[in-house]
Design an enzyme around this catalytic site. Structure first.
Site, mmCIF file in Angstrom:
data_model
loop_
_atom_site.group_PDB
_atom_site.id
_atom_site.type_symbol
_atom_site.label_atom_id
_atom_site.label_comp_id
_atom_site.label_asym_id
_atom_site.label_seq_id
_atom_site.Cartn_x
_atom_site.Cartn_y
_atom_site.Cartn_z
ATOM 1 N N ARG A 132 -2.752 -7.797 7.510
ATOM 2 C CA ARG A 132 -3.561 -7.218 6.421
ATOM 3 C C ARG A 132 -4.423 -6.062 6.914
ATOM 4 O O ARG A 132 -4.660 -5.085 6.197
ATOM 5 C CB ARG A 132 -4.435 -8.299 5.783
ATOM 6 C CG ARG A 132 -3.649 -9.371 5.024
ATOM 7 C CD ARG A 132 -4.587 -10.461 4.509
ATOM 8 N NE ARG A 132 -5.588 -9.923 3.611
ATOM 9 C CZ ARG A 132 -5.406 -9.712 2.296
ATOM 10 N NH1 ARG A 132 -4.252 -10.031 1.736
ATOM 11 N NH2 ARG A 132 -6.367 -9.209 1.551
ATOM 12 N N ARG A 172 -1.650 -6.618 0.111
ATOM 13 C CA ARG A 172 -0.274 -6.724 -0.397
ATOM 14 C C ARG A 172 0.601 -5.604 0.151
ATOM 15 O O ARG A 172 1.776 -5.805 0.425
ATOM 16 C CB ARG A 172 -0.284 -6.703 -1.940
ATOM 17 C CG ARG A 172 -0.630 -8.060 -2.536
ATOM 18 C CD ARG A 172 -1.009 -7.954 -3.980
ATOM 19 N NE ARG A 172 -2.381 -7.476 -4.120
ATOM 20 C CZ ARG A 172 -2.935 -7.119 -5.265
ATOM 21 N NH1 ARG A 172 -2.225 -7.148 -6.381
ATOM 22 N NH2 ARG A 172 -4.191 -6.734 -5.304
ATOM 23 N N ASP A 214 -8.107 -1.405 -4.148
ATOM 24 C CA ASP A 214 -7.491 -2.728 -4.029
ATOM 25 C C ASP A 214 -6.001 -2.628 -3.700
ATOM 26 O O ASP A 214 -5.345 -1.649 -4.047
ATOM 27 C CB ASP A 214 -7.694 -3.499 -5.338
ATOM 28 C CG ASP A 214 -7.529 -4.998 -5.150
ATOM 29 O OD1 ASP A 214 -7.501 -5.467 -3.993
ATOM 30 O OD2 ASP A 214 -7.423 -5.704 -6.173
ATOM 31 N N ASN A 233 -16.531 -10.598 -0.511
ATOM 32 C CA ASN A 233 -15.482 -10.460 0.513
ATOM 33 C C ASN A 233 -15.821 -11.170 1.829
ATOM 34 O O ASN A 233 -14.933 -11.372 2.674
ATOM 35 C CB ASN A 233 -15.143 -8.987 0.781
ATOM 36 C CG ASN A 233 -14.343 -8.329 -0.334
ATOM 37 O OD1 ASN A 233 -14.464 -7.141 -0.592
ATOM 38 N ND2 ASN A 233 -13.501 -9.107 -1.023
HETATM 39 C C1 IPE Z 1 -12.464 -5.989 -5.090
HETATM 40 O O1 IPE Z 1 -11.236 -6.411 -4.606
HETATM 41 C C2 IPE Z 1 -13.348 -5.566 -3.956
HETATM 42 C C3 IPE Z 1 -12.940 -4.364 -3.251
HETATM 43 C C4 IPE Z 1 -11.913 -3.621 -3.521
HETATM 44 C C5 IPE Z 1 -13.778 -3.995 -2.137
HETATM 45 P P1 IPE Z 1 -10.931 -7.954 -4.335
HETATM 46 O O2 IPE Z 1 -9.549 -8.027 -3.824
HETATM 47 O O3 IPE Z 1 -11.996 -8.550 -3.489
HETATM 48 O O4 IPE Z 1 -11.041 -8.562 -5.805
HETATM 49 P P2 IPE Z 1 -10.450 -9.908 -6.408
HETATM 50 O O5 IPE Z 1 -10.833 -11.026 -5.479
HETATM 51 O O6 IPE Z 1 -8.970 -9.745 -6.500
HETATM 52 O O7 IPE Z 1 -11.077 -10.012 -7.760
HETATM 53 C C1 IPE Z 2 -8.898 -4.214 -0.970
HETATM 54 O O1 IPE Z 2 -7.657 -4.692 -0.629
HETATM 55 C C2 IPE Z 2 -9.823 -4.041 0.203
HETATM 56 C C3 IPE Z 2 -10.911 -5.019 0.257
HETATM 57 C C4 IPE Z 2 -11.207 -5.885 -0.667
HETATM 58 C C5 IPE Z 2 -11.706 -5.034 1.460
HETATM 59 P P1 IPE Z 2 -7.362 -6.248 -0.551
HETATM 60 O O2 IPE Z 2 -7.623 -6.715 0.830
HETATM 61 O O3 IPE Z 2 -8.120 -6.978 -1.596
HETATM 62 O O4 IPE Z 2 -5.823 -6.274 -0.850
HETATM 63 P P2 IPE Z 2 -5.040 -7.345 -1.697
HETATM 64 O O5 IPE Z 2 -5.694 -7.430 -3.041
HETATM 65 O O6 IPE Z 2 -5.126 -8.648 -0.950
HETATM 66 O O7 IPE Z 2 -3.650 -6.812 -1.772
HETATM 67 MG MG MG Z 3 -7.678 -7.491 -3.508
#
Ligand code: IPE
Ligand code: IPE
Ligand code: MG
Length: 252
Positions: A43, A34, A30, A78
């Site tokens: 992103r 950001r 995760d 997602n």
């Molecule tokens: C969890 O991250 C899923 C993956 C890392 C693939 P998210 O970014 O989707 O989780 P939430 O929405 O912050 O809980």
């Molecule tokens: C995790 O990074 C990857 C996936 C969920 C695909 P994020 O895309 O959730 O990154 P943040 O949480 O928005 O920073």
């Molecule tokens: Mg995330």
């Protein structure tokens, strides 16, 4: 390679000795979005760097003796992201899956993809079959790096329940014979031990539907580091913290 690189660069892995290493480490990858935002980048750029981090950390885990490394790459939730981001993630799988499987094969790591793969685009499904063949050729004892794609813990348990209900309907098993193992065997992780350590970077303190059944006795490790910034030394920190824990499994 300069002397500093020799000790702190690619070869830093050789300098660390762990008291013991978990057999199975899982990571909720995760913080990609950001990481990119902080740099004024799209992103998708964060996801691309995150994919490289996966390769580095998965290989490091193999080198220090971790048998199973499992990462959350795309959840069943997602899909609700903007279409553009979903498309960028699918493109990233297209670009990296086979290539990562091939380069990691050379390092003795079998890459597997787990989750409900049915809604994925046809070409990615074909690519996953290729990746499976590469993994099969490494044999059963190879270290495994599993990418969870369209994975959801609740979805996985629901699918297991459906399969067991079918077996009961067909008279293959009796309801009274259903054990915890009957359920474990129907999960995507059927042939893996439960994760010993689950790491979530990026400062979020929740599971977000990851390995719900399998994490019953996992140790959790949370860190503010964003996944694209996650280094082998962060993995060492997580393993050191793990080694200080007293796992009781309900005993004394
Ligand atoms: C969890 O991250 C899923 C993956 C890392 C693939 P998210 O970014 O989707 O989780 P939430 O929405 O912050 O809980
Ligand atoms: C995790 O990074 C990857 C996936 C969920 C695909 P994020 O895309 O959730 O990154 P943040 O949480 O928005 O920073
Ligand atoms: Mg995330």
């Amino acid at each position: 390679m300069g002397i500093l690189n020799k000790f702190f660069g690619k070869n830093e892995t050789k300098q660390v000795t762990h008291k013991s290493v978990p057999r199975h480490i899982a990571v909720i990858m995760d913080g990609n979005g950001r990481w990119a935002k902080k740099r004024g980048m799209p992103r998708s750029a964060g996801h691309a760097v995150g994919a490289e981090t996966f390769r580095t950390i998965a290989t490091y885990c193999k080198d220090i003796g971790v048998q199973y490394f499992t990462v959350y790459a795309f959840s069943t939730e997602n899909w609700k992201r903007p279409q553009q981001e979903v498309d960028a993630l699918m493109d990233l799988f297209r670009k990296y899956l086979t290539e990562a499987a091939e380069t990691m094969f050379e390092r003795g790591v079998a890459v597997r993809v787990i989750g409900d793969l049915s809604p994925l685009p046809e070409d990615i499904k074909n690519q996953i079959s290729e990746v499976d063949k590469i993994a099969d050729s490494l044999g059963e004892n190879a270290a495994t790096a599993s990418l969870c794609i369209n994975y959801g813990g609740r979805d996985e348990i629901k699918n297991a329940v459906k399969k067991i209900a079918e077996q009961v309907k067909n008279g293959e098993i009796n309801p009274e014979d259903i054990t915890e193992n009957t359920i474990s065997k129907q999960l995507y992780t059927a042939n893996m031990p439960d994760p010993d350590l689950i790491i979530r970077p990026s400062g979020e303190i929740r599971t977000s539907n990851f390995l719900l059944w399998q994490s019953a006795y996992s140790e959790y490790y949370f860190t503010d580091v964003l996944w694209p910034d996650f280094k082998t030394t962060d993995m060492d920190g997580a393993i050191n913290a793990f080694n200080m824990r007293n796992r009781r499994f309900g005993g004394v």
